[in-house]
Design an enzyme around this catalytic site. Structure first.
Site, PDB file in Angstrom:
ATOM      1  N   GLU A  73     109.673  16.658  52.799  1.00 39.38           N
ATOM      2  CA  GLU A  73     110.337  15.490  52.232  1.00 39.38           C
ATOM      3  C   GLU A  73     110.899  15.779  50.841  1.00 39.38           C
ATOM      4  OE1 GLU A  73     106.980  14.137  54.943  1.00 39.38           O
ATOM      5  OE2 GLU A  73     107.294  15.664  53.393  1.00 39.38           O
ATOM      6  N   ARG A 279     103.946  28.196  59.526  1.00 37.27           N
ATOM      7  CA  ARG A 279     104.226  26.981  58.754  1.00 37.27           C
ATOM      8  C   ARG A 279     103.276  26.847  57.578  1.00 37.27           C
ATOM      9  NH1 ARG A 279     108.310  23.436  57.668  1.00 37.27           N
ATOM     10  NH2 ARG A 279     107.515  21.351  57.210  1.00 37.27           N
ATOM     11  N   GLU A 348     118.506  24.880  58.260  1.00 34.69           N
ATOM     12  CA  GLU A 348     118.497  26.100  57.449  1.00 34.69           C
ATOM     13  C   GLU A 348     118.981  27.315  58.240  1.00 34.69           C
ATOM     14  OE1 GLU A 348     114.606  26.262  55.759  1.00 34.69           O
ATOM     15  OE2 GLU A 348     115.038  24.695  54.282  1.00 34.69           O
TER      16      GLU A 348
END
Length: 435
Positions: A73, A279, A348
């Protein structure tokens, strides 16, 4: 859309109950903070910020406060923050998040004139201290990080409030329905709500968001600038890999690394290298041990190791280097999609020319994945076998480059969310001037 007239909040019994109980929660938050400090999930030197205390002075002039949950975010806000600072350099920026990881990234990437603080706990005392110190002229929430006391107390101070880049999944909306009065009470306090997609707009309306203050503007991730990288390091790694093809398994979660490794073995012979960027990089040591137990020759980025001639998997267990890996790899599997996480950001790799493969679980980014599919700009896979087949197909001459070009075009089609958010911010600022 104008936000000049303060909204009239919906009053609910659940909101009143939450606010009453929040006076009893400081001891609970103290225990939470103690556990997180022990686990390395809080910054001990900045623990006071969680209680609204900060030794840094408030910037002079108007101040816009952006609040985001964590890494994804806050990164989506960077392009907006940079644009706002470029066009209105007299406006100061405060960004709050709740994690150490996001704090580190914001420290590295926020522009001059913008500062980061840890979000205060949702208690009366912490919120009062925070608002007394920073005195924001405008508060902007990103996505769906809504805490009732934070929303209520900010509104009670007469501070204009916006909710931008709003996204609510079907599962979250179902959960929120059980507290519809509380959620609706928060949503009615926002002067404008900018939703990422029509599905979110419908869910927010059903939860009580006023239709006249709600519109769909797309996602800020569509406009976000491509992540940067160190060009010297990129050149060094390219030289190390001269003559060696490579591909990237990006933002992977438990279960996906094993699938990626199986696909790598099935699709390629030596000397192709798999770059594995989990991640959560803190999983790096355990992942390396597991892969080595399975017979793989692994080098770890976080341990200062380079991929050698015999390395089969390069474990990219560092933060803030995705721009490096997407530039290095012509093929990228975007994780969180073969397990039920909801998928991760495909913008991306699309921006950086890496062809995209993904699993079926992409609800978090459903609109862009639908556009990519319609443009034949991404390849959906279902497991190790289909991932191996996809990797092999996209490794044929010209295939990855052509798909990547289609992805770049598809990702640019919906740009404009940043300008819409910027217009809403300038419109909502007290004493605004025409843009």
């Amino acid at each position: 859309m104008t936000t000049a007239t303060p909204p009239r909040p919906h009053r609910s019994a659940l909101m009143a109950l939450y606010l009453g109980l929040s006076h009893l929660t400081p001891p609970l938050f103290r225990r939470v903070q103690t556990r997180r400090l022990a686990a390395g999930k809080e910054d001990a030197a900045r623990r006071g910020e969680r209680w609204g205390r900060d030794d840094r002075p408030r910037p002079a002039g108007p101040l816009v406060w952006f609040h985001a949950a964590s890494v994804g975010e806050s990164l989506s806000l960077l392009g907006l923050v940079e644009t706002l600072r470029a066009e209105r350099p007299e406006i100061g920026i405060l960004v709050t998040t709740g994690t150490v990881t996001s704090a580190g990234l914001m420290a590295d990437r926020l522009p001059e004139g913008a500062v980061h603080a840890f979000a205060p706990y949702d208690t009366p005392g912490a919120m009062a201290a925070f608002l007394d110190h920073w005195r924001p002229d405008l508060a902007v929430w990103a996505e769906s990080e809504l805490w009732p006391r934070m929303v209520h107390d900010t509104f009670a101070r007469g501070i204009p409030m916006l909710l931008i880049n709003a996204r609510v999944s079907a599962a979250s909306a179902q959960g929120w329905t059980r507290a519809k009065g509380l959620v609706g009470g928060m949503l009615t306090r926002f002067g404008a709500i900018l939703a990422q997609d029509e599905e979110t707009a419908g869910r927010l309306t059903a939860l009580g968001a006023p239709a006249g203050r709600l519109r769909v503007t797309g996602t800020l991730k569509e406009d976000a600038t491509a992540p940067g990288c160190d060009p010297v390091e990129l050149g060094r790694l390219k030289a190390l890999l001269t003559g060696r093809p490579c591909w990237l398994a990006a933002s992977t979660h438990p279960g996906e690394e094993e699938i990626a490794a199986q696909a790598h073995r099935a699709a390629f012979d030596a000397p192709t290298l798999m770059i594995l960027a989990p991640r959560h990089p803190e999983r790096g040591p355990a992942l390396a041990d597991s892969l080595r137990t399975d017979g793989w020759r692994v080098a770890r980025r976080a341990a200062g190791e380079d991929p050698g001639p015999d390395t089969q998997i390069y474990l990219a267990d560092t933060l803030g280097e995705m721009g490096l890996w997407y530039r290095l790899a012509p093929l990228s599997f975007v994780g969180g999609s073969l397990v039920e996480v909801g998928g991760h950001n495909p913008y991306e790799p699309a921006a950086l020319g890496s062809a995209i493969l993904h699993g079926p679980h992409v609800a978090n980014f459903a609109p862009i994945y639908a556009r990519l599919a319609a443009a034949d700009a991404a390849l959906e896979v279902r497991g190790a076998d289909s991932l191996a087949q996809g990797l092999a197909a996209l490794s044929t001459p010209g295939a990855a480059e052509q798909q990547a070009a289609r992805a770049r075009t598809a990702a640019r089609e919906a740009a404009g969310a940043t300008r819409a958010a910027l217009a809403a911010i300038l419109d909502a600022l007290p004493g605004k001037t025409d843009a």
